[in-house]
Design an enzyme around this catalytic site. Structure first.
Site: not given
Ligand code: C5P
Length: 326
Positions: A8, A142
């Site tokens: 993406k 995502d």
């Molecule tokens: O959800 P995911 O594990 O992909 O997110 C990775 C990191 O990215 C999270 O631990 C956070 O630090 C950051 N993040 C965030 N806000 C979001 C998505 C991700 O702060 N909306």
């Protein structure tokens, strides 16, 4: 069972304040592009442990243990479907990577989405698309988008999705950087940059007497860019190019200064728009059409401002089964 899942890019990534749970409220416009990982899930031949095998682009950087996101997704699916892993038996997940790792293109999320679709079918778990999206959202911010694909507005952590009306096809050139960026670190850098700009607004709970996540962190509440949505509806790449935006870009550039050169090179070579992909360090350029994308990719390769160049078109569908093992 083989499932193909797309990378993406974010055409808009508006980052709101950091929440009490550490995540940031977002408004983002995702587009799935024609750069795919293939994920094959089969019953393991030998009894015992689940196994992950990774080959292709950046394979060495992908964890193959319990922290592999595709394996996490398989476990989450079993749990959501009420299937005991003793019953399903161990699986072998083979990931053929084409999506660069830790590049801002959600390759790990694509693999997780693919694993959800594959295990739902392999185990006859029968989870609905809606339920699959809920499980996906728990696995990562995502992952739900990698399931649905196309072009969609993401809110919350990025997991609440609304399909967007888009005309035409968009031709992208990707400049893959020689290095990686950690998504949590890029978000943390953005928080620091914002706090330095306005120390009064350092983060959630930083205002005296407040126990809630404030609309703070120096961040305005994130809002959808209606100019971008209008440009996408009317299918005008030039207008889309002018309205691309990414709030994480300044943070990514401060951590990876070379990207300024890469972005400048793409703009000079005639890209309609240029931005860092998600948390980076891949840079993405919009071309006026397929042929212009080929020209831009060739010139960008010659400019020596990145490790590799790729082309991809969007929007494309989300994770889908490409082969069933008999
Ligand atoms: O959800 P995911 O594990 O992909 O997110 C990775 C990191 O990215 C999270 O631990 C956070 O630090 C950051 N993040 C965030 N806000 C979001 C998505 C991700 O702060 N909306």
């Amino acid at each position: 069972m083989t499932v193909r899942a797309p990378a993406k890019i974010n055409l808009q990534l508006a980052v709101g304040p950091r929440r009490a749970d550490g995540y940031h409220d977002l408004v983002t416009v995702f587009q799935a592009i024609s750069l795919y990982d293939d994920v094959t899930v089969t019953d393991a031949v030998d009894p015992g442990e689940d196994r992950v095998l990774v080959s292709g682009e950046g394979a060495d950087a992908v964890p193959v243990g319990r922290d592999n996101l595709a394996l996490t997704a398989a476990a989450a699916l079993a749990q959501a479907a009420g299937l005991s892993r003793d019953l399903t038996g161990p699986i072998e997940i083979t990931i053929r990577k084409r999506i660069p790792v830790a590049a801002g293109l959600a390759g790990g999320s694509a693999d997780a989405a693919a694993a959800l679709v594959a295990c739902n079918d392999l185990w006859h778990a029968g989870l609905s698309q809606e339920r699959l999206r809920e499980v996906a959202a728990d696995v990562g911010s995502d992952v739900a988008f990698a399931l649905v694909g196309g072009t969609a507005v993401g809110q919350g952590r990025g997991e609440h999705l609304t399909p967007a009306l888009v005309s035409g096809e968009y031709h992208w050139v990707l400049a893959v950087a020689d290095g990686a960026l950690s998504t949590p670190e890029v978000y943390a850098t953005l928080d620091r940059l914002r706090a330095a700009r306005d120390p009064q607004l350092a983060g959630p709970g930083s205002r005296p007497g407040s126990g809630t996540a404030l609309a703070a962190g120096g961040a305005p509440d994130a809002a959808l860019d209606h100019a971008l949505m209008g440009a996408l509806r009317s299918g005008e790449p030039a207008a889309v190019g002018q309205t691309l935006s990414n709030d994480l870009q300044a943070a990514a550039l401060s951590m990876f200064p070379m990207l300024r050169k890469t972005l400048a090179a793409g703009r000079e070579l005639g890209a309609l728009g240029a931005l860092v992909a998600g948390s980076g360090p891949t840079c993405v350029f919009l071309a006026a059409g397929a042929e212009r994308a080929v020209d831009l990719a060739v010139s960008l390769s010659g400019a020596g401002v990145c490790r590799a160049v790729a082309r991809a078109a969007g929007p494309v569908p989300g994770a889908s089964i490409t082969a069933r093992t008999p």
